[in-house]
Each structure stands twice: as structure tokens, then as C-alpha cells.
Design a protein around this motif. Structure first.
Motif, short mmCIF file in Angstrom:
data_model
loop_
_atom_site.label_atom_id
_atom_site.label_comp_id
_atom_site.label_asym_id
_atom_site.label_seq_id
_atom_site.Cartn_x
_atom_site.Cartn_y
_atom_site.Cartn_z
N CYS A 8 0.83 -1.21 0.00
CA CYS A 8 0.00 0.00 0.00
C CYS A 8 0.87 1.26 0.00
O CYS A 8 1.84 1.35 0.74
CB CYS A 8 -0.89 -0.01 1.24
SG CYS A 8 -1.75 1.54 1.48
N CYS A 11 0.32 2.95 3.75
CA CYS A 11 0.74 2.33 5.01
C CYS A 11 1.74 1.19 4.81
O CYS A 11 2.11 0.53 5.79
CB CYS A 11 -0.48 1.82 5.78
SG CYS A 11 -1.24 0.37 5.02
N CYS A 49 -6.60 -1.80 0.19
CA CYS A 49 -5.85 -1.98 1.44
C CYS A 49 -6.84 -1.85 2.61
O CYS A 49 -7.39 -0.77 2.83
CB CYS A 49 -4.75 -0.91 1.57
SG CYS A 49 -3.96 -1.00 3.19
N CYS A 52 -5.81 1.07 5.48
CA CYS A 52 -6.06 2.51 5.32
C CYS A 52 -7.13 2.80 4.29
O CYS A 52 -7.38 3.95 3.96
CB CYS A 52 -4.77 3.24 5.00
SG CYS A 52 -4.05 2.67 3.49
#
Ligand code: DWN
Ligand code: ZN
Length: 398
Positions: A8, A11, A49, A52
Motif C-alpha cells: 500500500c 501504510c 488496502c 487505510c
């Protein structure tokens, strides 16, 4: 040509869910002459993801291939010019009236509005040589290249901290968000306002605008995703305004944390994994419907064409498997696309006048975001019995 993206970009999470697989797709703006080398195909998969909540593509295509010669120009629609007029008015309320920097300044159309409003320093940053040349003709100077810390430092050297930074439909094209946010910080004084316009992902999902998913759009923006990306940086999200352009977009205003103004609370609908699965199911149904509609018209001997060689048109044509057997041509008012071939399908792109010259039976409006403007302009087509197919949401025949 591309590399795999499996962490991601906010994050660094590695557990991403695959939510949509469009298979191998050509690059949506890879318009070529017959003798020219095409860039080829790359996988087009949307990942999610869960940490987040950022939806993002599974590959990153080399940006030099995508953007150094870019056929999309912002000045080709009246609706867009009206949006620029509203947007500049709204941004004038938010910032001082001296300097503006636009990232991804395209042909300089938006910056020309600011110049006319009396900004005395108006600077673009644009990687595409052809677009910088067009901007120069409007009297707009642009830095060559992508937006990096080095470019930001050059700009600050030249004009100091800027009052306004604007980035329309470029942030979701950027791979390294953390580097971009850092570079934005470099441009900013305490009172600088940064305005980032992006397609709004909750709109994309709700209206099943799956044709916005293509290699240029690496990420799909929600407000929580932007807030997560800004965490730990010197910037925060201070205001979000919704606009109808491009099927639903938001302009996010960012300010420095030490600007002295506390951000208000920002409302945002949540996108869930279940929404994305539903989106993927609806996408498949839309494609099936357009494909069967067009095939049945063609079987009856009707002539079908496309209107607007948008990036979205490549997605539809490819997903439906259309060739010039089904779609004779796609017309477009952009010189750089005309008399080229559509990416993947090699359907010819012609000038807009073809619609009234040839009066086909059906025209698929691939620039559905400008459908009203186009249908108003092309009254003769309808008056002579032509029908529009609008591939947006529930596919409509008008
Ligand atoms: O992020 C992006 C968005 C903002 O713009 C880019 N990656 C690329 C581009 O996407 P697009 O190509 O889907 O944008 P448009 O503006 O929906 O494209 C419309 C096309 O239709 C243009 O090629 C111009 C053309 N057109 C036309 O031929 N006659 C448009 C109008 C209004 C017309 O009257
Ligand atoms: Zn994440």
C-alpha cells in the motif's frame, strides 16, 4: 514498461484484497499512427488496502511512457471551462492573489484564468513537451518534468513561497505519495493554500464509473485515505468541496499545520470491501449489456460509432472486445488524437464533423461526462434520426 505494486502506498501494508480484474489492457491514451510502435498492454487490477482503505492498482506503468507526449488537453470542453471559472472564483476566496503554481498544468488553460484574475506569478509544472508548447502559446511558462522536491525547490528559488498550489487530477497519478506530500510542503509558506482536485471514489463506486479505472489512475481517493497519507507530515486537510466535473470530483484544500487555523470536521461516506465487490459485479453487467446492445444493432445492419476518444472509451472498447467491425470510428475534437488509432482496438479516430457527414444510426457517447454539452452541439444527428447510447450508470439510449 510496468512494475508490480503490492505494498500500500500509504501504510506499506502487504495484505491487499483484489477487487476488480480487467485483464490485460492497453494504455488508455496510447493513440498511435499505424506505423508507430504501440506501448503494449499491462495488467489492470484494482487492489484494496483494508488498513487505510485506499484502492490502488496492482502495477505502476513507467510514467515516462504515459506522460511525455500526452494527447489529453483540458481546453476541449465548454463544461470544463465553466468548471475552471467556478473553481478559480472559489479558490480566490481562500488565498492571496499573487502567485499560483499548477502541478500538471497541461495546456495552461487554468493558469490563464489566474493570469486574467491578476495573479502576477503564474507558473506551471508539466512533463509533456507537447502540452508545455501549447501553454507557452497562451503565455504560460511551465517547468519541464514531474513534480519532485527538486522542482519544488527550483520554483521557490524563482518566486518564493506561493499563495496557491493547484493540482487537478494528478495526485491519483502519482506513485510515491509521501515524496509528493513532502515536495508540496517545500512550496508552502504559512499561508499557502494547496488545492488538490481528484475523482471522488465514493462517486465512482456509487455510479459504477469503472471506466475511470485505467493505468494512469494509480489510486482512488477517499477523504480518510488522504488524511492517513498526511499523517506525520507538515500538512493537514482543511476543507473539501464537491464538484460535478468528471462524474464527481472533490477539491481538497491542504494547509500547513502551523497556519494557525484549526480544521473543521470533514464528513465522508465510508467505502467498504463489500461496496467494491458490488462495484465489480455491476461493472461486469454493464459491459455485458453494452456489448450485447451494440452486437444486436450491428446484426440488424445499423451503423454504430463512438463520440469522444476519452481514456474511458479505451476501457469500454477493450472490455467489450469491440473492433472496427462493430464501431466504425470514434470522433474527437482533439487534434492530437484525430487520424490516429484507438489503443488496443485500432479503431480509427476521426474529426467531430464525421457525425453529421456520415449520420450513423447510433453514437456511443464515451465522453458521458460532457453528454449534455455534446448532445446540444450535435442536434442535427438526433434530428436526422440518430440515437445516443450513454455508457454511464444504467446504460441509456436517447
Ligand atoms: O485524469 C484524467 C482525466 C481528468 O482526464 C486523465 N487521466 C485523462 C482524462 O480522461 P478522459 O480522456 O476520460 O477525459 P475526458 O475529458 O472525459 O475526455 C473527453 C474527450 O472527448 C476528449 O478527448 C475531448 C473529447 N470531446 C469531443 O470530442 N467533443 C469532448 C467534448 C466536450 C466535445 O464536445
Ligand atoms: Zn494501506
Amino acid at each position: 514498461m510496468y512494475r508490480i505494486h503490492n505494498k500500500c502506498r500509504i501504510c506499506s501494508g502487504e495484505e491487499m484484497d483484489e477487487v476488480l480484474d480487467l485483464g490485460l489492457m492497453p494504455l488508455a491514451n496510447d493513440f498511435c499512427d499505424a506505423h508507430q510502435e504501440h506501448s503494449g498492454y499491462a495488467p489492470l487490477k484494482l487492489l484494496w488496502c483494508p488498513r487505510c482503505t485506499l484502492a490502488q492498482l496492482s502495477v505502476v506503468v513507467n510514467p515516462n511512457i504515459l506522460y511525455y507526449n500526452y494527447p489529453y488537453v483540458t481546453s476541449k470542453s465548454q463544461t470544463m471551462l465553466e468548471h475552471f471559472s467556478v473553481l478559480t472564483g472559489d479558490l480566490m476566496v481562500e488565498c492571496g492573489k499573487k502567485s499560483v503554481v499548477e502541478i500538471g498544468s497541461n495546456d495552461g488553460t487554468l493558469l490563464e484564468y489566474f493570469a486574467k484574475l491578476g495573479f502576477d506569478k503564474v507558473v506551471g509544472i508539466e512533463p509533456a513537451d507537447n502540452l508545455r508548447t501549447l501553454a507557452k502559446k497562451r503565455g504560460i511558462e511551465s517547468y519541464r518534468g514531474f513534480f519532485t522536491e527538486a522542482t519544488a525547490l527550483d520554483v521557490v528559488d524563482e518566486i518564493g513561497f506561493t499563495d496557491l498550489v493547484i493540482a487537478r487530477h494528478v495526485f491519483c497519478h502519482i506513485d510515491n505519495w509521501h515524496a509528493a506530500i513532502h515536495a508540496l510542503g517545500v512550496l508552502c509558506g504559512k499561508d499557502t493554500v494547496i488545492a488538490i482536485e481528484v475523482p471522488y471514489f465514493p462517486d465512482t463506486i456509487a455510479k459504477v464509473e469503472w471506466d475511470q479505472v485505467y493505468h494512469e489512475h494509480l489510486s482512488y481517493m477517499t477523504i480518510p485515505a488522504m488524511q492517513a497519507a498526511l499523517e506525520g507530515s507538515m500538512l493537514h486537510l482543511s476543507k473539501v468541496t464537491h464538484y460535478p466535473i468528471h462524474g464527481g470530483a472533490i477539491v481538497m484544500l491542504l494547509k500547513r499545520n502551523d497556519c494557525g487555523i484549526q480544521p473543521g470536521s470533514l464528513e465522508s461516506p465510508k467505502v467498504t470491501l463489500a461496496d467494491l465487490h458490488k462495484f465489480a459485479e455491476s461493472q461486469a453487467l454493464q459491459v455485458k449489456y453494452l456489448r450485447s446492445t451494440v452486437l444486436s444493432h450491428v446484426a440488424e445492419g445499423k451503423r454504430v460509432v463512438g463520440y469522444g476518444a476519452s481514456a474511458k472509451s479505451t476501457q469500454w472498447i477493450q472490455a467489450c472486445g469491440f473492433t472496427r467491425k462493430q464501431i466504425k470510428w470514434v470522433c474527437d475534437n482533439t487534434q492530437q488524437k484525430q487520424y490516429k488509432l484507438m489503443p488496443g482496438s485500432d479503431i480509427p479516430v476521426v474529426d467531430e464533423g464525421a457525425l453529421t457527414r456520415e449520420l450513423p444510426d447510433y453514437a456511443i457517447c464515451f465522453a458521458w461526462n460532457f453528454a449534455e454539452e455534446i448532445m446540444t452541439k450535435e442536434k442535427i444527428f438526433k434530428a436526422k434520426g440518430g440515437k445516443w447510447i450513454i455508457p454511464h450508470g444504467e446504460i441509456k439510449i436517447v
